[in-house]
Design a protein around this motif. Structure first.
Motif, PDB file in Angstrom:
ATOM      1  N   SER A  48      11.858  30.122  33.131  1.00 46.08           N
ATOM      2  CA  SER A  48      10.519  30.650  32.847  1.00 46.08           C
ATOM      3  C   SER A  48       9.496  29.551  32.571  1.00 46.08           C
ATOM      4  O   SER A  48       8.303  29.820  32.471  1.00 46.08           O
ATOM      5  CB  SER A  48      10.573  31.618  31.660  1.00 46.08           C
ATOM      6  OG  SER A  48      10.954  30.945  30.476  1.00 46.08           O
ATOM      7  N   LYS A  49       9.949  28.296  32.459  1.00 46.00           N
ATOM      8  CA  LYS A  49       9.034  27.179  32.267  1.00 46.00           C
ATOM      9  C   LYS A  49       8.407  26.713  33.589  1.00 46.00           C
ATOM     10  O   LYS A  49       7.465  25.925  33.575  1.00 46.00           O
ATOM     11  CB  LYS A  49       9.756  26.008  31.602  1.00 46.00           C
ATOM     12  CG  LYS A  49      10.118  26.252  30.142  1.00 46.00           C
ATOM     13  CD  LYS A  49      10.859  25.063  29.546  1.00 46.00           C
ATOM     14  CE  LYS A  49      11.223  25.315  28.091  1.00 46.00           C
ATOM     15  NZ  LYS A  49      11.979  24.177  27.510  1.00 46.00           N
ATOM     16  N   PHE A  50       8.953  27.186  34.715  1.00 41.64           N
ATOM     17  CA  PHE A  50       8.414  26.808  36.019  1.00 41.64           C
ATOM     18  C   PHE A  50       7.440  27.862  36.520  1.00 41.64           C
ATOM     19  O   PHE A  50       7.610  29.058  36.265  1.00 41.64           O
ATOM     20  CB  PHE A  50       9.541  26.640  37.039  1.00 41.64           C
ATOM     21  CG  PHE A  50      10.487  25.514  36.737  1.00 41.64           C
ATOM     22  CD1 PHE A  50      10.118  24.200  36.968  1.00 41.64           C
ATOM     23  CD2 PHE A  50      11.741  25.765  36.214  1.00 41.64           C
ATOM     24  CE1 PHE A  50      10.982  23.158  36.685  1.00 41.64           C
ATOM     25  CE2 PHE A  50      12.622  24.734  35.926  1.00 41.64           C
ATOM     26  CZ  PHE A  50      12.237  23.427  36.166  1.00 41.64           C
ATOM     27  N   LYS A  51       6.419  27.398  37.241  1.00 46.43           N
ATOM     28  CA  LYS A  51       5.475  28.319  37.860  1.00 46.43           C
ATOM     29  C   LYS A  51       6.048  28.825  39.182  1.00 46.43           C
ATOM     30  O   LYS A  51       6.648  28.050  39.931  1.00 46.43           O
ATOM     31  CB  LYS A  51       4.139  27.616  38.134  1.00 46.43           C
ATOM     32  CG  LYS A  51       3.359  27.234  36.900  1.00 46.43           C
ATOM     33  CD  LYS A  51       2.051  26.563  37.302  1.00 46.43           C
ATOM     34  CE  LYS A  51       1.236  26.177  36.075  1.00 46.43           C
ATOM     35  NZ  LYS A  51      -0.035  25.495  36.463  1.00 46.43           N
ATOM     36  N   PRO A  52       5.844  30.106  39.501  1.00 41.88           N
ATOM     37  CA  PRO A  52       6.267  30.599  40.816  1.00 41.88           C
ATOM     38  C   PRO A  52       5.539  29.833  41.926  1.00 41.88           C
ATOM     39  O   PRO A  52       4.379  29.464  41.783  1.00 41.88           O
ATOM     40  CB  PRO A  52       5.835  32.072  40.794  1.00 41.88           C
ATOM     41  CG  PRO A  52       5.792  32.429  39.338  1.00 41.88           C
ATOM     42  CD  PRO A  52       5.329  31.174  38.643  1.00 41.88           C
ATOM     43  N   THR A  53       6.232  29.579  43.009  1.00 41.18           N
ATOM     44  CA  THR A  53       5.650  28.847  44.132  1.00 41.18           C
ATOM     45  C   THR A  53       4.659  29.725  44.878  1.00 41.18           C
ATOM     46  O   THR A  53       4.945  30.890  45.189  1.00 41.18           O
ATOM     47  CB  THR A  53       6.764  28.401  45.104  1.00 41.18           C
ATOM     48  OG1 THR A  53       7.736  27.649  44.385  1.00 41.18           O
ATOM     49  CG2 THR A  53       6.199  27.551  46.232  1.00 41.18           C
ATOM     50  N   ARG A  54       3.494  29.175  45.170  1.00 44.32           N
ATOM     51  CA  ARG A  54       2.502  29.909  45.961  1.00 44.32           C
ATOM     52  C   ARG A  54       2.915  29.878  47.433  1.00 44.32           C
ATOM     53  O   ARG A  54       3.160  28.813  47.992  1.00 44.32           O
ATOM     54  CB  ARG A  54       1.110  29.288  45.806  1.00 44.32           C
ATOM     55  CG  ARG A  54       0.495  29.507  44.439  1.00 44.32           C
ATOM     56  CD  ARG A  54      -0.891  28.906  44.370  1.00 44.32           C
ATOM     57  NE  ARG A  54      -1.532  29.186  43.095  1.00 44.32           N
ATOM     58  CZ  ARG A  54      -2.255  30.265  42.842  1.00 44.32           C
ATOM     59  NH1 ARG A  54      -2.428  31.172  43.789  1.00 44.32           N
ATOM     60  NH2 ARG A  54      -2.817  30.449  41.662  1.00 44.32           N
ATOM     61  N   LEU A  55       2.979  31.051  48.054  1.00 44.75           N
ATOM     62  CA  LEU A  55       3.405  31.160  49.445  1.00 44.75           C
ATOM     63  C   LEU A  55       2.437  32.038  50.219  1.00 44.75           C
ATOM     64  O   LEU A  55       1.905  33.014  49.687  1.00 44.75           O
ATOM     65  CB  LEU A  55       4.815  31.765  49.525  1.00 44.75           C
ATOM     66  CG  LEU A  55       5.943  30.972  48.851  1.00 44.75           C
ATOM     67  CD1 LEU A  55       7.198  31.831  48.736  1.00 44.75           C
ATOM     68  CD2 LEU A  55       6.241  29.704  49.628  1.00 44.75           C
ATOM     69  N   SER A  56       2.205  31.681  51.465  1.00 45.89           N
ATOM     70  CA  SER A  56       1.336  32.473  52.339  1.00 45.89           C
ATOM     71  C   SER A  56       2.158  33.034  53.492  1.00 45.89           C
ATOM     72  O   SER A  56       3.314  32.622  53.710  1.00 45.89           O
ATOM     73  CB  SER A  56       0.207  31.595  52.891  1.00 45.89           C
ATOM     74  OG  SER A  56       0.731  30.615  53.784  1.00 45.89           O
ATOM     75  N   ILE A  57       1.572  33.959  54.240  1.00 42.81           N
ATOM     76  CA  ILE A  57       2.262  34.505  55.414  1.00 42.81           C
ATOM     77  C   ILE A  57       2.558  33.399  56.412  1.00 42.81           C
ATOM     78  O   ILE A  57       3.616  33.385  57.049  1.00 42.81           O
ATOM     79  CB  ILE A  57       1.416  35.628  56.054  1.00 42.81           C
ATOM     80  CG1 ILE A  57       1.439  36.861  55.149  1.00 42.81           C
ATOM     81  CG2 ILE A  57       1.940  35.989  57.437  1.00 42.81           C
ATOM     82  CD1 ILE A  57       0.665  38.037  55.681  1.00 42.81           C
ATOM     83  N   ASN A  58       1.656  32.441  56.524  1.00 42.29           N
ATOM     84  CA  ASN A  58       1.894  31.319  57.446  1.00 42.29           C
ATOM     85  C   ASN A  58       3.121  30.512  57.027  1.00 42.29           C
ATOM     86  O   ASN A  58       3.866  30.013  57.881  1.00 42.29           O
ATOM     87  CB  ASN A  58       0.666  30.412  57.511  1.00 42.29           C
ATOM     88  CG  ASN A  58      -0.451  31.011  58.334  1.00 42.29           C
ATOM     89  OD1 ASN A  58      -0.199  31.828  59.222  1.00 42.29           O
ATOM     90  ND2 ASN A  58      -1.679  30.624  58.054  1.00 42.29           N
ATOM     91  N   ASN A  59       3.338  30.351  55.725  1.00 44.21           N
ATOM     92  CA  ASN A  59       4.539  29.662  55.246  1.00 44.21           C
ATOM     93  C   ASN A  59       5.804  30.391  55.711  1.00 44.21           C
ATOM     94  O   ASN A  59       6.756  29.764  56.200  1.00 44.21           O
ATOM     95  CB  ASN A  59       4.547  29.574  53.725  1.00 44.21           C
ATOM     96  CG  ASN A  59       3.465  28.678  53.166  1.00 44.21           C
ATOM     97  OD1 ASN A  59       2.877  28.976  52.129  1.00 44.21           O
ATOM     98  ND2 ASN A  59       3.178  27.574  53.828  1.00 44.21           N
ATOM     99  N   PHE A  60       5.792  31.707  55.548  1.00 42.23           N
ATOM    100  CA  PHE A  60       6.951  32.505  55.949  1.00 42.23           C
ATOM    101  C   PHE A  60       7.159  32.465  57.460  1.00 42.23           C
ATOM    102  O   PHE A  60       8.298  32.403  57.940  1.00 42.23           O
ATOM    103  CB  PHE A  60       6.788  33.954  55.481  1.00 42.23           C
ATOM    104  CG  PHE A  60       6.988  34.139  54.004  1.00 42.23           C
ATOM    105  CD1 PHE A  60       8.266  34.124  53.463  1.00 42.23           C
ATOM    106  CD2 PHE A  60       5.912  34.336  53.157  1.00 42.23           C
ATOM    107  CE1 PHE A  60       8.465  34.302  52.097  1.00 42.23           C
ATOM    108  CE2 PHE A  60       6.096  34.508  51.794  1.00 42.23           C
ATOM    109  CZ  PHE A  60       7.379  34.494  51.261  1.00 42.23           C
ATOM    110  N   LEU A  61       6.074  32.511  58.213  1.00 41.25           N
ATOM    111  CA  LEU A  61       6.184  32.475  59.669  1.00 41.25           C
ATOM    112  C   LEU A  61       6.732  31.129  60.141  1.00 41.25           C
ATOM    113  O   LEU A  61       7.613  31.066  61.010  1.00 41.25           O
ATOM    114  CB  LEU A  61       4.822  32.740  60.311  1.00 41.25           C
ATOM    115  CG  LEU A  61       4.277  34.174  60.186  1.00 41.25           C
ATOM    116  CD1 LEU A  61       2.844  34.238  60.679  1.00 41.25           C
ATOM    117  CD2 LEU A  61       5.153  35.145  60.976  1.00 41.25           C
ATOM    118  N   GLU A  62       6.205  30.058  59.574  1.00 43.35           N
ATOM    119  CA  GLU A  62       6.655  28.724  59.954  1.00 43.35           C
ATOM    120  C   GLU A  62       8.141  28.548  59.646  1.00 43.35           C
ATOM    121  O   GLU A  62       8.912  28.042  60.480  1.00 43.35           O
ATOM    122  CB  GLU A  62       5.832  27.674  59.196  1.00 43.35           C
ATOM    123  CG  GLU A  62       6.234  26.228  59.514  1.00 43.35           C
ATOM    124  CD  GLU A  62       5.467  25.220  58.670  1.00 43.35           C
ATOM    125  OE1 GLU A  62       5.818  24.025  58.728  1.00 43.35           O
ATOM    126  OE2 GLU A  62       4.535  25.632  57.951  1.00 43.35           O
TER     127      GLU A  62
END
Length: 287
Positions: A48-62
């Motif tokens: 819980s000390k880590f921030k969730p990673t920001r992800l976009s649809i382009n990240n998932f597609l790549e």
């Protein structure tokens, strides 16, 4: 690739980002933990000390279009175990900020324990480096993810029923605004976790030129909206015996397509139409 197993830098203490009137953590007691729950506390605190990673649809597609599917599966499993544990830990920690009468409500407490169980099953899997067979590691992560998806399928209804029970009993007097804000954060976090898990499962089970996991690279907007509206009207007809007439106005190219998650767009449009239908029918009945 953005979907690596590298963790972001640790954030400040979790409660620093929690609203002032909800910063008090509930002391751990027998009603809030399973027999194995206490042993999870160091891991929950760590993740819980880590921030969730920001992800976009382009990240998932790549990531989903990687040529080497075996390497993709290994990286996906590593990332998902770490990222899933972080997001589940945050869900657990924020649920503990709820006032004691709320977290003690049986249905809400049940949902809380579901998150503990999902965190335990995912976070305690030995790492890829500890497995002699990498495929065995990927299978374990995928099974844990599928189990979490199945376990949490009734979460929204369970939480809604729990909060409705509290509201009708008067237990939410003076804190309804805070609870509404909490539920908005809870639902957004739940959507992001479920999409992350569903995307992993979909990549393992099927792939095509058009679909990358659960992302449709040629999502047809007009057709999807028509389906959502038509199904909402059908349900309204069954519920109230009547459904209002509707028209979809089109501007520009009707055949526009883009890369999106069709289930999310469909759900939004379906709920908008259903609420509109329900409001009109109730209004007409009151006249």
């Amino acid at each position: 690739c953005a979907l690596s197993n590298k963790r972001p830098q640790a954030s400040k203490a979790y409660c620093d980002s929690t609203p002032n009137n909800m910063r008090r953590f509930i002391p751990l007691a027998s009603s809030f933990t399973q027999p194995w729950g206490q042993a999870l506390e160091p891991s929950i605190l760590q993740f819980s000390k880590f921030k969730p990673t920001r992800l976009s649809i382009n990240n998932f597609l790549e990531f989903g279009r990687m040529q080497d599917s075996e390497e993709r599966n290994f990286k996906a499993a590593q990332f998902l175990q770490a990222e899933g544990s972080v997001r589940l830990a945050h869900m657990i920690q924020e649920m503990r900020t709820l006032p004691e009468p709320v977290i003690s409500q049986p249905l809400i407490n049940r949902a809380y324990h579901w998150y503990l169980e999902s965190f335990e099953q995912l976070s305690t899997i030995p790492t890829l480096q500890e497995h002699k067979n990498p495929n065995e590691y990927c299978d374990k992560v995928t099974r844990a993810v599928k189990g979490a998806l199945l376990r949490h399928a009734p979460t929204v209804m369970t939480m809604a029923t729990g909060f409705h029970t509290l509201q009708t009993s008067g237990a939410l007097v003076d804190i309804e605004d805070n609870m509404t804000a909490y539920l908005e954060r809870f639902l957004l976090s739940r959507i992001s976790i479920r999409f992350l898990f569903n995307q992993h499962v979909a990549l393992h089970e099927a792939s095509s030129e058009r679909w990358v996991g659960s992302i449709d690279t040629k999502c047809h907007v007009a057709r999807l909206i028509e389906d959502a509206c038509e199904n909402a009207m059908t349900l309204c007809q069954m519920e109230y015996g009547a459904a209002p007439h509707y028209e979809i106005e089109e501007f520009g190219d009707r055949d526009i397509e883009f890369q999106y998650i069709p289930s999310h767009l469909y759900h939004v449009m379906f709920e908008v139409c259903l609420c509109f239908c329900g409001h009109l029918n109730k209004q007409s009945l009151s006249m």
